[in-house]
Scaffold this motif. Structure first.
Motif, mmCIF file in Angstrom:
data_model
loop_
_atom_site.group_PDB
_atom_site.id
_atom_site.type_symbol
_atom_site.label_atom_id
_atom_site.label_comp_id
_atom_site.label_asym_id
_atom_site.label_seq_id
_atom_site.Cartn_x
_atom_site.Cartn_y
_atom_site.Cartn_z
ATOM 1 N N VAL A 12 0.877 -1.186 0.005
ATOM 2 C CA VAL A 12 -0.091 -0.059 0.158
ATOM 3 C C VAL A 12 0.941 1.445 -0.012
ATOM 4 N N MET A 13 1.993 1.274 0.819
ATOM 5 C CA MET A 13 2.865 2.437 0.715
ATOM 6 C C MET A 13 3.399 2.638 -0.414
ATOM 7 N N GLU A 14 3.728 1.620 -1.089
ATOM 8 C CA GLU A 14 4.586 1.887 -2.542
ATOM 9 C C GLU A 14 3.706 2.246 -3.371
ATOM 10 N N ALA A 15 2.289 2.060 -3.430
ATOM 11 C CA ALA A 15 1.201 2.596 -4.326
ATOM 12 C C ALA A 15 1.135 4.208 -3.817
ATOM 13 N N LEU A 16 0.979 4.662 -2.567
ATOM 14 C CA LEU A 16 1.247 5.853 -2.083
ATOM 15 C C LEU A 16 2.305 6.909 -2.633
ATOM 16 N N TRP A 17 3.573 6.129 -2.497
ATOM 17 C CA TRP A 17 4.562 6.872 -2.759
ATOM 18 C C TRP A 17 5.054 7.112 -4.184
ATOM 19 N N ALA A 18 4.163 6.114 -5.113
ATOM 20 C CA ALA A 18 4.335 6.263 -6.398
ATOM 21 C C ALA A 18 3.439 7.361 -6.982
ATOM 22 N N ALA A 19 2.290 7.518 -6.188
ATOM 23 C CA ALA A 19 1.214 8.617 -6.738
ATOM 24 C C ALA A 19 1.693 10.116 -6.615
ATOM 25 N N PRO A 20 1.490 10.757 -7.624
ATOM 26 C CA PRO A 20 1.763 12.264 -7.653
ATOM 27 C C PRO A 20 0.824 12.820 -6.702
#
Length: 122
Positions: A12-20
């Motif tokens: 989940v964190m990886e998805a959030l980190w990748a989001a602009p």
């Protein structure tokens, strides 16, 4: 420093980190579709991350927008530090030696390490 982040929470964190920009729970669920998780599962993971201080949220009408509260680099530094402390007595050299002995260092890795050592010495 936040509490330890589980493997599922890290997805989940990886998805959030990748989001602009901040994401809704539905947006996060869409980003992690390969996991086979329902939106309810994603909301549970987001709730855990909120409790740990790893994620922050803001209200946008009837929905919440989630964003990372910690930088990826800070999370990585904490995890690596804990690993080195726990397994190698806080020393990096035994970690690198272990990787070299297990043939986990490519020629590119070795070149990068050599450049780093030169930079540290200089």
């Amino acid at each position: 420093m936040t509490e330890k982040i589980s493997e599922a929470e890290l997805v989940v964190m990886e998805a959030l980190w990748a989001a602009p920009a901040p994401l809704t729970a539905a947006d996060v669920a869409d980003q992690v579709t390969g996991q086979g998780w329902s939106q309810a599962t994603v909301k549970t993971l987001l709730g855990r991350l909120l409790a740990k201080g790893a994620v922050a949220h803001e209200e946008d009408g009837r929905r919440y927008l989630y964003r990372p509260a910690i930088a990826r680099a800070d999370h990585v530094a904490g995890d690596v530090g804990r690993l080195v402390d726990r397994l190698f007595g806080g020393r990096a050299a035994p970690l690198v030696a272990h990787l070299a002995e297990r043939q986990k260092l490519s020629a590119e890795d070795i070149a990068e390490l050599e450049a780093l050592v030169r930079e540290l010495k200089g």
